[in-house]
Every structure is written in structure tokens, then in C-alpha cells.
Design a protein around this motif. Structure first.
Motif: not given
Length: 433
Positions: A335-340
Motif C-alpha cells: 500500500t502507499g505510504w500514507r495508507r501504510r
């Protein structure tokens, strides 16, 4: 413990026999009377009587009502499932039920008698129903925001030690492995729906989902009861009235206590309102126990019976369910870093809630994530919860603003966890073994 036995000098006879019930007692329930006689329990009970003038266990008659209720089910909804789902198929049964719930019986051409009876019970208002008190309970519940999901999830882990709870979930596989998070979120969708303003009015989101869950439970019960792994002598009927009754108390009295533990100023009247809300939710879901607590004290007594009668027999089934819960919140790879970052924070928050509410010995008995320092998170939010709760009680304007905020917070949390998936409240038609 058979009916007609002497409890401390009181001769107790069997609870009244419903038309479709039986006065049997599950074999595992006998552990209640054995535990009741343990020295530590006797001392604690005597201390409560001296210090508070309160016996922490209910009357022998009430205990028998609860014991016998393990063989009580839901004959009205079962007749509908037998007449429609079994005869015409699950797709047609679901279509017919949805039509009746969404548009009334007039939308169903030549409705079968079982559907007419089911809709009559779903729309009937019991004599004890107080809409003002119910709406207060709904407001209290939604005021807790998404924390109710974490409380419910953590509390349920304690019930997974019991075969009557763990076996149906283990057979379906719904709360284990990759599907655990989705099924858990569907359960929370129901909790959010019933606590929406007007959510339990006929046609409201909570009323609709309660009716669907009711039929889902019957669908599962009929199949689990015939499974070779189900032991009716030991546990009673699958998804029985007494186990369902404890779910209602978990959502009300136990929920109130757990929210107090993180700072929410929950009054006795708030707790009574929660009990009233969940009692009506149970009514719509076909939960009509022989005895339902009328006061907070009685609810505490019945909860004590549940804990004293626990047999801890679920073994591997329970272990799998318990250990699957927190794993379901682990962030997905890729997943993307923000979602992560968001998912990592939520995962650790769930670990903190579970460790905060669960007994330490219980948490350490299973393969659970290391909980520190995340277990401090619930305690650290207590001052803020207390301040906001007191402010809401002092001002209607702040109360309305706090209500809107709590609703937005829980919906945002649900959307993050569930994504674009919808809650269907549909039973699995195939068991995994």
C-alpha cells in the motif's frame, strides 16, 4: 443441575416451558453450580452482601431461566427459512425478505404465511418499548465513536473460550484468517446502524440489518445443529436465546463499563438507556429470553452467571479465533505510504485497546502482539473523553456538535477499514469442514 433441587434451602422448580422450548440444562452449564461453591467465590459473594447489600448472582429461579434458554431458538423466523429458503433457495429467500423489508408485504406477490408472521413480529411494538429511552441509548452508544468496535471486539475474545460460541464461527471460518476483518466490520456496521437517529424505526438502517441478521442466524443454526461436531447435550442449540441475550448485555452494560474505563462519563440512566436499546434490537432479532434483566444490577448478576459457568472447552477453535482478531488489522503490504502509516497507527491502537481491556493472564496465554507502549493509549485518551463528555452534558449546543463529530469519526473509521465493500449480512452456505 436438574429442576426441583434445593439451592441453599430454597426448593427451585423448573422455569415455565415455552411452546417450542425445553427445560434441559446443557452439560457444561453444571460448572456454574460447581464454581459457585468454591471458597473464593463464596467469600467474594459474602463481601458484596456486607459492603454493598448486593448479591452478585441472581436468584436460583433466574439462573434456571438462563440455563434452560440454551435450548430456546426462534420458531417464527425458522418457519420462514424452512418455507422459503429451504424450498425456493437462498437467492429467492433473500429477494423476498428484502422486498418485504424495503417496501412492505404489499411488494411481495402472494406472501407465504411464514413471511406474514415474521413481518408482523418485526413491526410489532412490545408493551415495554419506550422510544424516548431507546433514542437516548442510541445517542449514548454513537457518542462513544469507533471505540465501541474495539471494546466489542476485545470483549468477544473472552467468549471464544466457550464451545457454544466458538464452534459455529470456527465451522464457517468467517472470523478466522483473511475473512476475519470483513466479518468483524459487518458486525460493527450493525452496531452503527442501530444507533443512528431513528435507526430502529421500521425501515431504519438498524431495524433492517437486525432483521437480516435474524434470518442469517436461523439459516446458520439449522445447518450447524446437524453438523457432527455440534454437541447439543453439552452446549444447547446453536445461536440460542441465552447466548444471544449475553450479546445484548455485552453491548449495553459491559459496553458502558468499558467506556467508563477510558473516561466517558456514563451515568446509570445512560446505561439503562443502552439496555433498553439493545433489548429492542434483540426483540427485532428474535431474542425473546425467558428472563431479561430489568435493572443494571440484574444485568451485572446475569453477567456474573455467564462468567461463573464458563467451561473453557473451545480449545483449538477458540485459540484460532482469538489469535485471528488482532492479526486481521495488520497493514497489508504494497500500500502507499500514507495508507501504510494510517494502517500501522490503527493496528497499534487495536493492540492497545485489546491489552487494556483484557486480563493480562488471558492476553499472555495466546500468541498476541507485544502490547507496549500501545496499551497506554486508551488510558491517555481518558481525560479528553471525560472533558468532552462533561461538556456535552452541560450544553445542548455542545451535545449536538459532539454527536455530529462522533458519527463522522465512526463512519470515517468504517470507510477506511471496509473500503468499497458493502455489508450484506449473509450467512455462509458452505462450512470449511
Amino acid at each position: 443441575m436438574p429442576p426441583g433441587i434445593n439451592f441453599g434451602g430454597v426448593m427451585v422448580t423448573a422455569a415455565p416451558l415455552p411452546e417450542t422450548g425445553t427445560n434441559r440444562i446443557p452439560d457444561e452449564f453444571h460448572s456454574y453450580w460447581q464454581t459457585l461453591e468454591k471458597p473464593g467465590v463464596r467469600r467474594a459473594r459474602a463481601a458484596c452482601l456486607v459492603l454493598f447489600g448486593f448479591d452478585p448472582v441472581p436468584t436460583p429461579e433466574q439462573v434456571l431461566h438462563f440455563a434452560h434458554g440454551h435450548y430456546d431458538t426462534d420458531p417464527v423466523a425458522e418457519a420462514f427459512v424452512a418455507e422459503v429458503y429451504d424450498a425456493l433457495g437462498t437467492a429467492e429467500g433473500r429477494r423476498m425478505l428484502d422486498s418485504a423489508l424495503n417496501d412492505g408485504l404489499d411488494a411481495v406477490a402472494d406472501p407465504p404465511p411464514s413471511l406474514v408472521a415474521l413481518m408482523a413480529e418485526l413491526t410489532a411494538e412490545p408493551d415495554w418499548l419506550d422510544w424516548e429511552l431507546l433514542e437516548r441509548g442510541a445517542k449514548v452508544l454513537r457518542g462513544f465513536g469507533p471505540a465501541v468496535a474495539s471494546s466489542a471486539g476485545s470483549g468477544t475474545l473472552l467468549a471464544y473460550t466457550e464451545s457454544s460460541i466458538a464452534k459455529p464461527l470456527s465451522l464457517t471460518g468467517a472470523y478466522a484468517g483473511d475473512s476475519a476483518l470483513r466479518r468483524f466490520m459487518e458486525t460493527q456496521r450493525h452496531t452503527f446502524d442501530i444507533s443512528e437517529p431513528g435507526g430502529m424505526r421500521p425501515g431504519g438502517p438498524g431495524w433492517m440489518s437486525s432483521a437480516r441478521v435474524r434470518v442469517m442466524h436461523v439459516f446458520l443454526r439449522r445447518r450447524i445443529a446437524g453438523h457432527p461436531e455440534w454437541d447439543a447435550d453439552a452446549w444447547g442449540e446453536p445461536i440460542n436465546q441465552s447466548d444471544a441475550e449475553m450479546t445484548l448485555l455485552s453491548g449495553s452494560v459491559v459496553m458502558a463499563l468499558s467506556m467508563c474505563a477510558i473516561g466517558h462519563p456514563v451515568t446509570r440512566r445512560d446505561t439503562e438507556a443502552l439496555m433498553h436499546l439493545w433489548r429492542y434490537v434483540g426483540h427485532v432479532m428474535g431474542v425473546h429470553p425467558r428472563w431479561y434483566p430489568q435493572t443494571v444490577g440484574e444485568a451485572v448478576q446475569l453477567t456474573m452467571v455467564y462468567f461463573l459457568k464458563r467451561a473453557h472447552s473451545a480449545a483449538g477453535d477458540g485459540t484460532e479465533l482469538i489469535e485471528s482478531y488482532l492479526r486481521a488489522f495488520r497493514p497489508e503490504s504494497g500500500t502507499g505510504w500514507r495508507r501504510r502509516i494510517r494502517d500501522e497507527a490503527n493496528y497499534r491502537a487495536q493492540i492497545g485497546y485489546a491489552r487494556y481491556w483484557l486480563p493480562g493472564s488471558f492476553y499472555r496465554s495466546y500468541d498476541m502482539p507485544f502490547a507496549w507502549p500501545w496499551a497506554l493509549h486508551p488510558l491517555l485518551q481518558a481525560p479528553g473523553n471525560l472533558a468532552l463528555g462533561l461538556a456535552r452534558k452541560s450544553s445542548r449546543r455542545l451535545d449536538a456538535a459532539g454527536d455530529r463529530l462522533a458519527r463522522r469519526r465512526r463512519e470515517a473509521w468504517f470507510a477506511r477499514e471496509m473500503g468499497k465493500q458493502e455489508s450484506r449480512f449473509a450467512a455462509r452456505e458452505k462450512f470449511r469442514r
